[in-house]
Design a protein around this motif. Structure first.
Motif, short mmCIF file in Angstrom:
data_model
loop_
_atom_site.label_atom_id
_atom_site.label_comp_id
_atom_site.label_asym_id
_atom_site.label_seq_id
_atom_site.Cartn_x
_atom_site.Cartn_y
_atom_site.Cartn_z
N ALA A 1 0.83 -1.20 0.00
CA ALA A 1 0.00 0.00 0.00
C ALA A 1 0.87 1.25 0.00
CB ALA A 1 -0.94 0.00 1.21
N ALA A 2 1.98 1.21 0.73
CA ALA A 2 2.87 2.36 0.78
C ALA A 2 3.46 2.65 -0.60
CB ALA A 2 3.99 2.11 1.79
N MET A 3 3.84 1.58 -1.31
CA MET A 3 4.40 1.77 -2.65
C MET A 3 3.35 2.36 -3.59
SD MET A 3 7.51 1.06 -2.74
CE MET A 3 8.69 0.44 -1.59
N ALA A 4 2.14 1.82 -3.53
CA ALA A 4 1.07 2.36 -4.37
C ALA A 4 0.80 3.81 -3.98
CB ALA A 4 -0.20 1.52 -4.22
N GLY A 5 0.79 4.07 -2.66
CA GLY A 5 0.55 5.43 -2.19
C GLY A 5 1.65 6.38 -2.61
N GLY A 6 2.80 5.83 -3.01
CA GLY A 6 3.90 6.67 -3.48
C GLY A 6 3.45 7.64 -4.57
N VAL A 7 2.52 7.17 -5.42
CA VAL A 7 2.03 8.02 -6.50
C VAL A 7 1.33 9.26 -5.93
CG1 VAL A 7 0.43 8.13 -8.44
CG2 VAL A 7 1.80 6.10 -8.09
#
Lengths: 281, 302
Positions: free
Chosen positions: B11-17
């Motif tokens: 989720a953190a990686m996706a939230g990176g966007v």
């Protein structure tokens, strides 16, 4: 046959002809560009181009060896940022497709894909070049890496979704926790497609110029230090194309030929590989 | 335990966007702040561009960006829709894949290569072949006034049209293909020809997606940098004539940024921030329209 029927049939044919001509008109520039690249570029390519540093201004000779190496380094730096974020984020989108975060991220990733690349350069400038008081390869890599994320994320999502549910269930039934199932079973199953997506993304950023203008800046010499300005093939093509020197124009064409061969080559190879995979199934 | 942690990591990686988009807005606003405070909204109405006096206005650049994009869309929309109709409805099966593939290649060619080709092939062609007949027949219009230099708004619009047309084709072909076959069959069974079917059953169904495709292309045209910088002439002026050199927001950033300092730098970031906000908005609209097209015309009329 009634007149109106004939007229309608002819209209149909006319439209078919006109839309076909549209296709011809749209594809003509592609063939023209490839034609001029081949005509001017091939003659300007030689071994020096791949092995020598740029020559002094106005003097014939020299090559773009440092720019080719610089592009590879920049693309590598971009991959360090874009690939992990893109692949793991894409896995999230595929595994938790209905979460609210996924909906927002999906929209924003698509939107980021359409944000002008020069804006990415401005961003990398304000957060890396300004504080460090130095143009650097790292700043160029950051700008390109951000551009890579949405492409990789969306293709990863698509591919991971194609992995059959039964594969996940088989692994979970053996008592393997979900996170290991994802890392050791689902992602390896999808690896081919994910790599294809990464390659297409890398090919795209390899040709980008605008985000590098005031981040990587360009360099007439060798550089392997990520904190120093570095040369890049697209930057060199731009600088040579707008220069007043005949020989530099020729080298710009040679550089463009190399760049286009690289970019189109990766695109075509990836597509051929994907087509073969589909056939094997 | 591991599962929860891993889900959070993903989720953190996706939230990176999300984080990056927010960081871009914040960083550009901070960078542009000195110019925003000094010029405010008057920045968009002023034609001053004087690095020595520190007086800046973006009007000629905004004008150049809008007009070159308008020329590009004026050419690319009819052509692109023609190709999309051809690919999705009329082309024989064996022709679809190769034409679609070549259109994709057109989108893959780097911008700087378009620029190089523009300088050495398109500019001389516009000067010697395209402009004289335009001038002879339509020269009485202010649009085609003045000497045809080759470089200028017309050439920039042409090269932009070539660059954005693949996006129009790809997205509108996709939304037209997504129209249910039953729609087409209903029209065909009433005796409609293929074109009548396309016009009556396919295009209305795909309409919002097609508008979305045009918006996507518009965003690309507004922000395209290298090819435009190389052929537009880079003169900050407002002229009715398409033959006259002009300047765009992205081109002025590309040309002046590396050497700018202080207010000049902030003014360029200000212009970039505006470009970012506009393309962001246009892109969001485009995506919403394309997503809507998938649900059919019933919802569109609401």
């Amino acid at each position: 046959m009634s007149r109106s029927y004939l007229r309608r049939r002819w209209t149909d044919r006319l439209v078919a002809g006109v839309t076909f001509l549209c296709a011809v008109a749209v594809l003509t520039p592609l063939f023209l560009i490839l034609f001029f690249l081949a005509r001017t570029g091939v003659g300007a390519l030689n071994l020096d181009f791949f092995t020598h540093l740029p020559g002094a201004a106005g003097e014939p000779g020299g090559g773009m060896a440092n720019a080719i190496a610089g592009t590879l380094l920049l693309v590598g730096l971009a991959a360090l940022l874009g690939v992990p974020v893109g692949v793991l984020g894409g896995t999230f989108l595929a595994e938790y497709p209905t979460s609210r975060l996924a909906g927002v991220v999906r929209l924003l990733a698509d939107v980021m894909n359409g944000v002008p690349s020069i804006v990415m350069g401005l961003f990398a400038y304000t957060i890396l070049v300004l504080p460090l008081r130095h143009f650097s390869a790292a700043a160029g890599g950051l700008a390109l890496g951000i551009m890579l994320i949405p492409t990789v994320m969306r293709t990863t999502e698509e591919i991971v979704r194609l992995v059959p549910q039964s594969v996940r269930e088989a692994s979970l039934a053996l008592g393997i926790p979900q996170w290991r199932t994802l890392l050791r079973v689902v992602l390896p199953t999808a690896a081919g497609g994910i790599v294809a997506g990464i390659m297409v993304g890398l090919a795209r950023i390899a040709g980008e110029t605008a985000p590098l203008l005031f981040t990587a800046l360009g360099n007439r010499f060798w550089n392997w230090d990520p904190l120093q300005p570095i040369a890049a093939l697209p930057l060199q093509i731009f600088a040579y194309a707008v220069s007043p020197f005949e020989d530099w124009h020729r080298q710009a064409w040679a550089g463009a030929l190399v760049l286009v061969s690289l970019v189109l080559g990766i695109n075509i190879a990836t597509r051929a590989a994907a087509a073969r995979q589909v056939k094997l199934r | 335990m591991g599962d929860r942690l891993f889900a959070h990591l993903l989720a953190a990686m996706a939230g990176g966007v999300l984080v990056i988009t927010a960081a871009m807005l914040a960083a550009l606003t901070v960078g542009a702040w000195p110019a925003i405070r000094k010029f405010g909204p008057a920045f968009f109405a002023s034609s001053a561009w004087d690095p020595v006096a520190g007086d800046f206005g973006a009007l000629p650049f905004i004008y150049g960006t809008l007009v070159s994009s308008a020329v590009a869309l004026g050419l690319a929309v009819p052509l692109g829709l023609g190709v999309a109709i051809f690919l999705s409805e009329l082309a024989p099966g064996w022709l679809r894949r190769p034409v679609g593939f070549l259109v994709e290649l057109l989108a893959a060619i780097p911008s700087v290569v378009y620029g190089l080709w523009g300088i050495f092939v398109l500019v001389p062609w516009v000067r010697a072949t395209l402009s004289p007949p335009l001038k002879a027949t339509l020269g009485f219009l202010p649009l085609f006034e003045g000497p045809p230099l080759g470089i200028g708004m017309l050439t920039a619009g042409l090269i932009l049209a070539i660059m954005v047309v693949p996006f129009i084709i790809a997205v509108s072909t996709e939304v037209m293909r997504a129209v249910p076959t039953s729609q087409r069959e209903a029209a065909l069974s009433l005796g409609a020809t293929v074109w009548e079917t396309t016009r009556a059953a396919v295009i209305p169904y795909a309409r919002s997606g097609i508008v979305g495709a045009i918006f996507l292309a518009l965003a690309r045209a507004l922000g395209e940098t290298m090819a435009v910088t190389m052929v537009v002439g880079n003169v900050p002026q407002i002229r009715a004539s398409l033959f006259a050199p002009a300047y765009t927001i992205s081109a002025v950033i590309a040309n002046e940024f590396a050497e700018a300092t202080d207010v000049h730098l902030a003014a360029l970031i200000y212009a970039g921030l505006v470009l970012f906000l506009v393309t962001l908005t246009v892109n969001i609209l485009a995506r919403l329209l394309v997503a809507r097209a998938g649900r059919g015309p019933g919802l569109i009329r609401e």
